[in-house]
Design an enzyme around this catalytic site. Sequence first.
Site, PDB file in Angstrom:
ATOM      1  N   HIS A 245       0.831  -1.224   0.000  1.00 24.74           N
ATOM      2  CA  HIS A 245       0.000   0.000   0.000  1.00 24.74           C
ATOM      3  C   HIS A 245       0.859   1.265   0.000  1.00 24.74           C
ATOM      4  CE1 HIS A 245      -3.855  -2.135   0.886  1.00 24.74           C
ATOM      5  NE2 HIS A 245      -3.035  -2.996   1.457  1.00 24.74           N
TER       6      HIS A 245
ATOM      7  N   ARG B 256      -7.392   6.925   3.924  1.00 27.92           N
ATOM      8  CA  ARG B 256      -6.336   6.770   2.916  1.00 27.92           C
ATOM      9  C   ARG B 256      -6.706   5.615   1.994  1.00 27.92           C
ATOM     10  NH1 ARG B 256      -1.423   4.025   2.146  1.00 27.92           N
ATOM     11  NH2 ARG B 256       0.081   5.192   0.915  1.00 27.92           N
TER      12      ARG B 256
ATOM     13  N   ASN C 196     -10.228  -3.015   2.636  1.00 25.98           N
ATOM     14  CA  ASN C 196      -9.942  -2.982   1.202  1.00 25.98           C
ATOM     15  C   ASN C 196     -11.230  -2.757   0.427  1.00 25.98           C
ATOM     16  OD1 ASN C 196      -7.178  -3.440   1.394  1.00 25.98           O
ATOM     17  ND2 ASN C 196      -7.333  -5.648   1.090  1.00 25.98           N
TER      18      ASN C 196
END
Length: 712
Positions: free
Chosen positions: A77, A114, A150
């Site tokens: 990530h 994020r 996710n």
Amino acid sequence: MAKKKPETTNSKKIDDLKRFEVETKDTVMTTNQGLKVNDTNNSLKSGERGSTLLEDFLLREKITHFDHERIPERIVHARGSGAHGYFELYDSIENYSKAGIFTDTARKTPVFVRFSTVAGSKGSTDLARDVRGFAVKFYTEEGTWDLVGNNMPIFFIQDAMKFPDLVHAVKPEPNKEIPQAASAHDTFYDFISHTTETLHNQIWVMSDRAIPRSFRMMEGFGIHTFRLINEAGESHFVKFHWKPKLGVHSVTWDEAVKISGADSDFHRRDLWDAIDAGHFPEWELGIQVVAQEDEHKFDFDLLDPTKLIPEEMVPVQIIGKMTLNKNPENFFAETEQVAFLPGHIIPGIDFTNDPLLQGRLFSYRDTQLSRLGSPNFHQIPINRPIVPTHNNQRDGHMQMDVPKGQTAYFPNSLSGGCPHLAKMSEGAFTSYEERIDAKKIRTRSESFSDHFSQPALFYRSLADWEKQHVTDAYIFELGKCTHQHIQERMLYVIAQIDEDLSQKVAKGLGLKVPKSIDEPLNQAIGADADVSKFQPPKKKVYLEKDPALSQANTKFNSIVTRQVAVLIGDGFSMKDFKNMTDALKKEGAMIKVVAPHGGTVKSDNGQEQKVDAAIATTESVLYDAVYVPGGKESVAALKDTAKFIKFINEALKHCKAIAADHEGVELLEATYVSEFKDDPAVCLNSDPSTFAKAIAQHRNWKRMARAEKIPV
Ligand code: HDD
């Protein structure tokens, strides 16, 4: 999508961050010690052409800081984009949870989110075929809660012990550091084909979910089964879902490849621009709740993170909404330094024994130590909770606080026993008292062993065009593998999901689906290689289809923030232009004027129109729809530039809505649109509302099979 002015003043977290902001406006340049500086361009030398002096402390401070500007990127990530916002609860769910954010509807809990890709480096393309991270930090009144999820509801592996293997397999191959941000290579499929528990997440990655149109148009999932704990201490199992108000939409693989070249920051830019324009993205939070006593009523194990609970079996209850309304002030300070830990929870939420979650509880704290360099990473402004913190932890690199007093231990009498332990009535956290009676054992539960039923359910649930995309993705990915035995092994395991799918992929690869897999190889490399071991005698079909798994059933009700390219040259019809663009803007679309040159173009009535992009600097894949207004001279200029023809043909191939009025229709005659006049998303001399409806559909996938043949 909400459209209002950013509400930065009523967010405790934004106010907290303001304490650390450093303004440069109207300031004089200084060193880090506050010394005023009057030359930052020249080092101190012995004579005009002489050598640089060791004495030059200004040079040393500037260069030393620069030399150490980089920190290690996230091991996974690494590439991400963040934004601030808030979460609001619709109705209390106190029956299930005592958490303040789930019981107090008056609260506006600040969040920082994020989004990320997984495999690529920090500078890699946004449009990689990959899972997207969806990590939310809730700054609650009871401490910080991180929901680190996710955009797909399941994960590749069942036990954290395998995570390093998974990541090493997908990352660039260690001898040549190739390929970047791509799973289409030998080591990944070598691992996948020997680790069949990965196949469910893998088929999601082959689907359109792995190439979203926007972060704002993808779902988020907590993946693991968590617990909700109510005031009485009772536990319910829960799965968390984020549902985007704009629906779930994707680009095609051909576009993804081209966007990666045209604008590798496509998703980052899209998120920033939408928030900047006041079109605040929104997601509703949903929960799937399972009673404690129903833990074993499913055909799969709730603790197995490679399984989802079909929404047809346990509906998602919508309980609140998250709005992102502020871009970061500084990318590094906020988006790069934010540290998410699945171990950050609050009273009212707890973990389960999901072995993947259990391992994550260790890994994230550990990784911040090498990434951010200190156990004091919680003191970095973006990571600070909005509530005060007091304990006896001390010192370490970059200690920012100044803890007062003589004692740093507990129990003590010298500081009056403080910080004292919180009572339960003061909101203390306590772990759910789960009864455990078991032997210590290193194994995998038999209840985790069905690896094929859910990938098959996913594939069955897709629309025909989505199935075609999955097939094409497998052909592309496996086509990039250079070892035939890896391709064949993959064909074998895909056949365990769906025989027809495997046959189609095999045809694309020019291979045959093997009847069995290489037993000696299996024995040589270990138990996990034996596919048959992980296949129930008959694949279970506990549900024929789950409509929630198909993007064909998402929302198609808005054109807010849709990018419409309007192709014009000098002499364009201002009447057509205004009629169409005013109507689309009213519904929230973003109009982008693309012209043969930059600057401005003149309309047929002499008005100047600002150009957003000269054709040489842009590509059709960056837009959702195309409009060509009338104007003889304008259309002649567009016809004269081959790239406009390519632009339209590509939009057509990618199944986008296309409109033209008056002479604009002539331009379309020079393209493949002339063969698609019966297409409902080709709007010739139609009302703007017809075009808007076509844009809201995202794509006309019915066009796909014919449009495939367009040679661009
Ligand atoms: Fe992870 C980062 C999501 C399994 C170890 N993970 C990371 C991020 C997301 C996820 C969104 C980026 C957070 C950010 O934006 O800073 N990871 C997941 C999900 C998983 C998962 C949804 C399974 C359900 N992860 C997982 C396992 C391990 C890790 C099993 C290790 C055993 N993940 C990490 C990490 C990272 C990370 C290495 C890299 C940077 C970081 O943590 O802060 O610790």
